[in-house]
Design a protein around this motif. Structure first.
Motif, PDB file in Angstrom:
ATOM      1  N   ALA A  98       4.940   8.924  -6.490  1.00 43.03           N
ATOM      2  CA  ALA A  98       5.872  10.022  -6.231  1.00 43.03           C
ATOM      3  C   ALA A  98       7.172   9.819  -6.986  1.00 43.03           C
ATOM      4  CB  ALA A  98       6.133  10.137  -4.729  1.00 43.03           C
ATOM      5  N   PHE A  99       7.643   8.561  -7.065  1.00 41.07           N
ATOM      6  CA  PHE A  99       8.863   8.234  -7.806  1.00 41.07           C
ATOM      7  C   PHE A  99       8.747   8.679  -9.264  1.00 41.07           C
ATOM      8  CE2 PHE A  99      11.549   5.505 -10.353  1.00 41.07           C
ATOM      9  CZ  PHE A  99      12.695   5.286  -9.591  1.00 41.07           C
ATOM     10  N   THR A 100       7.600   8.410  -9.874  1.00 41.78           N
ATOM     11  CA  THR A 100       7.384   8.785 -11.268  1.00 41.78           C
ATOM     12  C   THR A 100       7.400  10.301 -11.442  1.00 41.78           C
ATOM     13  OG1 THR A 100       6.055   6.785 -11.587  1.00 41.78           O
ATOM     14  CG2 THR A 100       5.823   8.550 -13.223  1.00 41.78           C
ATOM     15  N   VAL A 101       6.736  11.010 -10.539  1.00 40.64           N
ATOM     16  CA  VAL A 101       6.703  12.474 -10.610  1.00 40.64           C
ATOM     17  C   VAL A 101       8.117  13.038 -10.434  1.00 40.64           C
ATOM     18  CG1 VAL A 101       5.850  14.567  -9.495  1.00 40.64           C
ATOM     19  CG2 VAL A 101       4.321  12.607  -9.812  1.00 40.64           C
ATOM     20  N   VAL A 102       8.849  12.516  -9.468  1.00 41.67           N
ATOM     21  CA  VAL A 102      10.215  12.988  -9.219  1.00 41.67           C
ATOM     22  C   VAL A 102      11.103  12.726 -10.430  1.00 41.67           C
ATOM     23  CG1 VAL A 102      12.299  12.499  -7.862  1.00 41.67           C
ATOM     24  CG2 VAL A 102      10.109  12.859  -6.707  1.00 41.67           C
TER      25      VAL A 102
ATOM     26  N   PRO B 294      19.138  16.658  -9.288  1.00 40.54           N
ATOM     27  CA  PRO B 294      19.106  17.279  -7.951  1.00 40.54           C
ATOM     28  C   PRO B 294      19.280  16.233  -6.853  1.00 40.54           C
ATOM     29  CG  PRO B 294      17.395  18.200  -9.344  1.00 40.54           C
ATOM     30  CD  PRO B 294      17.983  17.058 -10.113  1.00 40.54           C
ATOM     31  N   ARG B 295      20.221  16.490  -5.949  1.00 41.63           N
ATOM     32  CA  ARG B 295      20.591  15.467  -4.976  1.00 41.63           C
ATOM     33  C   ARG B 295      19.419  15.041  -4.099  1.00 41.63           C
ATOM     34  NH1 ARG B 295      25.516  13.111  -3.222  1.00 41.63           N
ATOM     35  NH2 ARG B 295      24.798  11.283  -2.089  1.00 41.63           N
ATOM     36  N   SER B 296      18.570  15.965  -3.690  1.00 45.09           N
ATOM     37  CA  SER B 296      17.441  15.601  -2.838  1.00 45.09           C
ATOM     38  C   SER B 296      16.472  14.672  -3.573  1.00 45.09           C
ATOM     39  CB  SER B 296      16.710  16.851  -2.350  1.00 45.09           C
ATOM     40  OG  SER B 296      16.228  17.609  -3.450  1.00 45.09           O
ATOM     41  N   LEU B 297      16.261  14.923  -4.874  1.00 44.96           N
ATOM     42  CA  LEU B 297      15.386  14.060  -5.662  1.00 44.96           C
ATOM     43  C   LEU B 297      16.029  12.696  -5.871  1.00 44.96           C
ATOM     44  CD1 LEU B 297      14.086  16.543  -8.403  1.00 44.96           C
ATOM     45  CD2 LEU B 297      13.177  16.084  -6.107  1.00 44.96           C
ATOM     46  N   PHE B 298      17.330  12.699  -6.116  1.00 46.48           N
ATOM     47  CA  PHE B 298      18.065  11.441  -6.288  1.00 46.48           C
ATOM     48  C   PHE B 298      17.956  10.587  -5.035  1.00 46.48           C
ATOM     49  CE2 PHE B 298      21.778   8.711  -6.098  1.00 46.48           C
ATOM     50  CZ  PHE B 298      21.936   8.270  -7.393  1.00 46.48           C
ATOM     51  N   ASP B 299      18.162  11.195  -3.876  1.00 46.81           N
ATOM     52  CA  ASP B 299      18.114  10.453  -2.614  1.00 46.81           C
ATOM     53  C   ASP B 299      16.719   9.888  -2.356  1.00 46.81           C
ATOM     54  OD1 ASP B 299      20.782  10.951  -2.173  1.00 46.81           O
ATOM     55  OD2 ASP B 299      20.439  12.632  -0.802  1.00 46.81           O
ATOM     56  N   PHE B 300      15.689  10.645  -2.715  1.00 44.68           N
ATOM     57  CA  PHE B 300      14.324  10.141  -2.532  1.00 44.68           C
ATOM     58  C   PHE B 300      14.081   8.913  -3.400  1.00 44.68           C
ATOM     59  CE2 PHE B 300       9.914   9.865  -3.966  1.00 44.68           C
ATOM     60  CZ  PHE B 300       9.270   9.717  -2.744  1.00 44.68           C
ATOM     61  N   ASN B 301      14.426   9.006  -4.690  1.00 38.72           N
ATOM     62  CA  ASN B 301      14.193   7.871  -5.576  1.00 38.72           C
ATOM     63  C   ASN B 301      15.042   6.671  -5.190  1.00 38.72           C
ATOM     64  OD1 ASN B 301      12.211   9.109  -7.016  1.00 38.72           O
ATOM     65  ND2 ASN B 301      13.342   9.283  -8.932  1.00 38.72           N
TER      66      ASN B 301
ATOM     67  N   ILE C 138       0.836  -1.202   0.000  1.00 43.24           N
ATOM     68  CA  ILE C 138       0.000   0.000   0.000  1.00 43.24           C
ATOM     69  C   ILE C 138       0.874   1.258   0.000  1.00 43.24           C
ATOM     70  CG2 ILE C 138      -1.667   1.339   1.348  1.00 43.24           C
ATOM     71  CD1 ILE C 138      -2.830  -1.343   2.316  1.00 43.24           C
ATOM     72  N   VAL C 139       1.864   1.280   0.893  1.00 46.41           N
ATOM     73  CA  VAL C 139       2.749   2.445   0.969  1.00 46.41           C
ATOM     74  C   VAL C 139       3.542   2.601  -0.325  1.00 46.41           C
ATOM     75  CG1 VAL C 139       4.683   3.485   2.189  1.00 46.41           C
ATOM     76  CG2 VAL C 139       2.902   2.300   3.481  1.00 46.41           C
ATOM     77  N   LEU C 140       4.050   1.476  -0.850  1.00 45.41           N
ATOM     78  CA  LEU C 140       4.856   1.542  -2.071  1.00 45.41           C
ATOM     79  C   LEU C 140       4.035   1.991  -3.272  1.00 45.41           C
ATOM     80  CD1 LEU C 140       7.121  -1.615  -1.673  1.00 45.41           C
ATOM     81  CD2 LEU C 140       7.871   0.769  -1.732  1.00 45.41           C
ATOM     82  N   PHE C 141       2.754   1.706  -3.275  1.00 43.27           N
ATOM     83  CA  PHE C 141       1.897   2.187  -4.361  1.00 43.27           C
ATOM     84  C   PHE C 141       1.982   3.703  -4.471  1.00 43.27           C
ATOM     85  CE2 PHE C 141      -2.213   3.986  -5.655  1.00 43.27           C
ATOM     86  CZ  PHE C 141      -2.357   3.431  -6.913  1.00 43.27           C
ATOM     87  N   PHE C 142       1.874   4.391  -3.357  1.00 41.38           N
ATOM     88  CA  PHE C 142       1.943   5.851  -3.365  1.00 41.38           C
ATOM     89  C   PHE C 142       3.376   6.346  -3.562  1.00 41.38           C
ATOM     90  CE2 PHE C 142      -1.964   4.916  -0.996  1.00 41.38           C
ATOM     91  CZ  PHE C 142      -2.862   5.695  -1.700  1.00 41.38           C
ATOM     92  N   LEU C 143       4.343   5.610  -3.023  1.00 39.30           N
ATOM     93  CA  LEU C 143       5.739   6.013  -3.215  1.00 39.30           C
ATOM     94  C   LEU C 143       6.139   5.930  -4.682  1.00 39.30           C
ATOM     95  CD1 LEU C 143       7.602   4.445  -0.136  1.00 39.30           C
ATOM     96  CD2 LEU C 143       7.198   6.869  -0.609  1.00 39.30           C
ATOM     97  N   TRP C 144       5.627   4.933  -5.391  1.00 38.75           N
ATOM     98  CA  TRP C 144       5.981   4.822  -6.802  1.00 38.75           C
ATOM     99  C   TRP C 144       5.298   5.877  -7.663  1.00 38.75           C
ATOM    100  CZ3 TRP C 144       9.683   2.574  -9.583  1.00 38.75           C
ATOM    101  CH2 TRP C 144      10.508   1.670  -8.914  1.00 38.75           C
TER     102      TRP C 144
END
Length: 223
Positions: free
Chosen positions: A49-53, A68-75, A41-47
């Motif tokens: 966000a992953f696509t948007v990032v 951008p390092r912050s975006l890289f670290d999130f993905n 469930i959590v990964l559904f929403f994280l992915w």
């Protein structure tokens, strides 16, 4: 392109490592698909966000040659989380330790993923690598991962081999090491391609099955 290369990155910027936990339950694998539901469930929403990032990073690379390092670290965190859940569930069944709800590194967990942060990325490659250049790998991954989903069953080679390993474990109390090495090699291929398609590296994934829980050394990578 200049790339930072931390210790432990002999050649490939994407480093996938895993180890079998011992002992493993003979029957827990039958219900892991239920236990992993909160993560799914959590990964559904994280992915999402992953696509948007990744789309935002695309334009950042196109205009600045930098991810951008912050975006890289999130993905990277999303990929790490996904790899831990995959290793716990039906892409390896290599541990009975419940995956942490974390985007962090989690060095004590038996499944680990690291990607070297690139200081510069090609503006030209960012236009074509995620679709055109990656097509040969997508064809291979279609065989590895399958396309028909029934419950936790993906219909792919990785899931098939993992279930075979689980059946052997149920009757012998041992996870076949050779089968584990093969499964991790297939998972490693998937993660390398995923990082490349997500624009996190310009290093083209090798058409090579690097089996085993540990990444090959630079000497082993040489033909």
């Amino acid at each position: 392109m200049t790339m930072t290369s931390p210790v432990g990155f002999p050649g490939q910027p994407v480093q996938v490592n895993a180890r079998i936990d011992s002992p493993l339950s003979r029957w827990l694998w039958l219900v892991k698909w239920i236990l992993a539901i909160p993560h799914y469930i959590v990964l559904f929403f994280l992915w999402i966000a992953f696509t948007v990032v990744t789309v935002i990073a695309f334009f950042a690379i196109l205009f600045t040659e930098r991810y951008p390092r912050s975006l890289f670290d999130f993905n990277l965190g999303v990929l790490r989380w996904s790899w831990r859940v995959a290793f716990y569930s039906y892409d390896a069944l290599g541990t009975d330790r419940y995956p942490p709800f974390s985007l962090g590194e989690e060095p004590d967990y038996p499944a680990r993923l690291d990607i070297a942060y690139p200081e510069r990325l090609s503006r030209g490659l960012v236009l074509v690598k995620w679709w055109l250049l990656a097509i040969p790998h997508y064809m291979v991954l279609g065989f590895f991962l399958g396309g028909a989903h029934v419950g936790w069953w993906s219909g792919g080679l990785i899931t098939l081999l993992t279930v075979i390993a689980a059946v052997v474990l149920a009757f012998t109390e041992k996870y076949p090491k050779d089968l584990f090495d093969l499964i991790i090699g297939l998972d490693r291929w998937v993660l390398r391609v995923c990082a490349y398609a997500a624009l996190m590296t310009d290093t083209y994934p090798p058409f090579r099955l690097d089996q085993g829980g540990s990444e090959p050394t630079a000497a082993q990578e040489r033909p």
